[in-house]
Design an enzyme around this catalytic site. Structure first.
Site, PDB file in Angstrom:
ATOM      1  N   ASN A   9      -2.729  -5.730  -9.747  1.00 55.55           N
ATOM      2  CA  ASN A   9      -3.165  -4.864  -8.647  1.00 55.55           C
ATOM      3  C   ASN A   9      -3.194  -3.445  -9.196  1.00 55.55           C
ATOM      4  O   ASN A   9      -2.145  -2.826  -9.375  1.00 55.55           O
ATOM      5  CB  ASN A   9      -2.183  -4.973  -7.468  1.00 55.55           C
ATOM      6  CG  ASN A   9      -2.485  -3.954  -6.386  1.00 55.55           C
ATOM      7  OD1 ASN A   9      -3.581  -3.391  -6.338  1.00 55.55           O
ATOM      8  ND2 ASN A   9      -1.520  -3.722  -5.507  1.00 55.55           N
ATOM      9  N   LYS A  11      -4.128  -0.860  -7.782  1.00 54.75           N
ATOM     10  CA  LYS A  11      -3.967   0.140  -6.713  1.00 54.75           C
ATOM     11  C   LYS A  11      -5.059   1.205  -6.864  1.00 54.75           C
ATOM     12  O   LYS A  11      -6.153   0.883  -7.338  1.00 54.75           O
ATOM     13  CB  LYS A  11      -2.564   0.746  -6.744  1.00 54.75           C
ATOM     14  CG  LYS A  11      -1.461  -0.308  -6.809  1.00 54.75           C
ATOM     15  CD  LYS A  11      -0.118   0.245  -6.451  1.00 54.75           C
ATOM     16  CE  LYS A  11       0.968  -0.742  -6.833  1.00 54.75           C
ATOM     17  NZ  LYS A  11       2.158  -0.593  -6.014  1.00 54.75           N
ATOM     18  N   HIS A  93      -1.062  -6.198   1.742  1.00 57.32           N
ATOM     19  CA  HIS A  93      -0.159  -5.508   0.815  1.00 57.32           C
ATOM     20  C   HIS A  93       0.725  -4.550   1.631  1.00 57.32           C
ATOM     21  O   HIS A  93       0.262  -3.934   2.589  1.00 57.32           O
ATOM     22  CB  HIS A  93      -0.969  -4.745  -0.243  1.00 57.32           C
ATOM     23  CG  HIS A  93      -0.111  -4.255  -1.366  1.00 57.32           C
ATOM     24  ND1 HIS A  93       0.674  -3.138  -1.256  1.00 57.32           N
ATOM     25  CD2 HIS A  93       0.114  -4.749  -2.607  1.00 57.32           C
ATOM     26  CE1 HIS A  93       1.344  -2.960  -2.387  1.00 57.32           C
ATOM     27  NE2 HIS A  93       1.026  -3.928  -3.216  1.00 57.32           N
ATOM     28  N   GLU A  95       1.680  -1.658   1.143  1.00 57.60           N
ATOM     29  CA  GLU A  95       1.194  -0.280   1.258  1.00 57.60           C
ATOM     30  C   GLU A  95       0.187  -0.167   2.395  1.00 57.60           C
ATOM     31  O   GLU A  95       0.088   0.872   3.054  1.00 57.60           O
ATOM     32  CB  GLU A  95       0.609   0.173  -0.098  1.00 57.60           C
ATOM     33  CG  GLU A  95       1.728   0.414  -1.112  1.00 57.60           C
ATOM     34  CD  GLU A  95       1.350   0.249  -2.567  1.00 57.60           C
ATOM     35  OE1 GLU A  95       0.143   0.177  -2.887  1.00 57.60           O
ATOM     36  OE2 GLU A  95       2.277   0.167  -3.400  1.00 57.60           O
ATOM     37  N   GLU A 164       6.413 -10.220  -1.878  1.00 60.39           N
ATOM     38  CA  GLU A 164       6.677  -8.909  -2.474  1.00 60.39           C
ATOM     39  C   GLU A 164       7.706  -8.166  -1.623  1.00 60.39           C
ATOM     40  O   GLU A 164       7.336  -7.540  -0.618  1.00 60.39           O
ATOM     41  CB  GLU A 164       5.389  -8.094  -2.532  1.00 60.39           C
ATOM     42  CG  GLU A 164       4.327  -8.696  -3.414  1.00 60.39           C
ATOM     43  CD  GLU A 164       3.404  -7.619  -3.952  1.00 60.39           C
ATOM     44  OE1 GLU A 164       3.244  -7.545  -5.168  1.00 60.39           O
ATOM     45  OE2 GLU A 164       2.871  -6.828  -3.158  1.00 60.39           O
ATOM     46  N   GLY A 170       7.054  -0.907  -7.047  1.00 60.26           N
ATOM     47  CA  GLY A 170       6.920   0.406  -7.657  1.00 60.26           C
ATOM     48  C   GLY A 170       8.236   1.150  -7.809  1.00 60.26           C
ATOM     49  O   GLY A 170       8.254   2.347  -8.081  1.00 60.26           O
ATOM     50  N   SER A 206       7.820  -4.824  -9.289  1.00 57.72           N
ATOM     51  CA  SER A 206       8.340  -4.338 -10.576  1.00 57.72           C
ATOM     52  C   SER A 206       8.440  -5.432 -11.633  1.00 57.72           C
ATOM     53  O   SER A 206       9.372  -5.448 -12.437  1.00 57.72           O
ATOM     54  CB  SER A 206       9.685  -3.638 -10.382  1.00 57.72           C
ATOM     55  OG  SER A 206       9.537  -2.509  -9.533  1.00 57.72           O
TER      56      SER A 206
END
Ligand code: PEP
Length: 255
Positions: A9, A11, A93, A95, A164, A170, A206
């Site tokens: 990904n 991003k 996701h 985010e 996730e 991150g 991560s």
């Protein structure tokens, strides 16, 4: 037999020059890295498709509209992505759930829109740190997954699910292999009850070459959704090789 899959990904990262170098590196080393895919920002997708043409590496988008067409300024529909033979799209996701207010229902609608266009959604689920601390990890992930199952029905078997934990994305903090396995086992049981027990279950948060093998050694971790480390071709390939090695070891035990 479940398959392994490692998805990058990107991003909102990249440039035409950086992407070309990254994809050339992935192409050059992907021969022994199992099934790989990269999910790139919309403007780059056509160039990513061209750069990967003829290679085993698949590509996908990072979001999709719930609508097929119409007055939805700024949105990109699943039929548009399908015109370019897009294979995967990320939905849900964290985010997007957190910064764009995407609810379980919206995420499920996006997954359904992708399936209707023949695209495989990679549906992300995961708990926040507060939810984990409150002991709610399994109920949160079950609720998110249940919304997908309700919306997709029999099509759930054509979805990839990525667990996730939000606190691991991150941050450099990874779930331990045992923590990941515990959630994956619960997810597997929920999916199996819905006739989708063989879908690839990816772990994300991560993941790096250094911690990948321990995660992939877990019986219900089929691969990874990789953010930061997917921007480095050698690191990404090493994660792919670790997933492939773990899958090949399982196949040997089963045969
Ligand atoms: C992600 O963006 O899905 C992700 C897992 O990011 P990172 O690997 O950087 O934690």
């Amino acid at each position: 037999m479940r398959s392994s899959l490692v998805v990058g990904n990107w991003k909102m990262n990249g440039s035409r020059t950086a992407n070309a170098a990254l994809l050339a590196g992935i192409r050059a080393g992907c021969g022994d890295a199992g099934a790989l895919a990269v999910c790139a920002p919309f403007p780059y997708l056509a160039e990513v498709a061209a750069a990967l043409d003829g290679s085993p590496v698949a590509w996908g988008a990072q979001d999709v509209s719930v609508h097929a067409a119409g007055a939805y300024t700024g949105e990109v529909s699943a039929p548009m992505l399908a015109e370019f033979a897009c294979r995967y799209v990320l939905v849900g996701h964290s985010e997007r759930r957190q910064m764009h207010g995407e609810t379980d229902a919206v995420v499920a609608q996006k997954a359904r829109a992708a399936r209707a266009a023949g695209i495989t959604p990679i549906a992300c689920v995961g708990e926040t740190l507060a939810e984990r601390d409150a002991g709610a990890t399994c109920s949160v992930v079950a609720r998110q997954t249940g919304a997908l199952i309700d919306a997709l029905g029999g099509q759930m078997a054509q979805v990839v699910v990525a667990y996730e934990p939000v606190w691991a994305i991150g941050t450099g903090r990874t779930a331990s292999p045992a923590e990941a396995q515990a959630v994956h086992a619960a997810l597997r049981a929920q999916l199996a009850a819905a006739g989708a027990g063989d879908v690839p279950l990816l772990y994300g948060g991560s993941v790096k070459a250094a911690n990948a093998a321990g995660l992939f050694a877990q019986p219900d971790v089929d691969g990874a959704l990789v953010g930061g480390a997917s921007l480095d071709a050698q690191e990404f390939l090493a994660i792919g090789r670790a997933a492939w090695a773990a899958r090949s070891a399982t196949m040997k035990v089963l045969s």
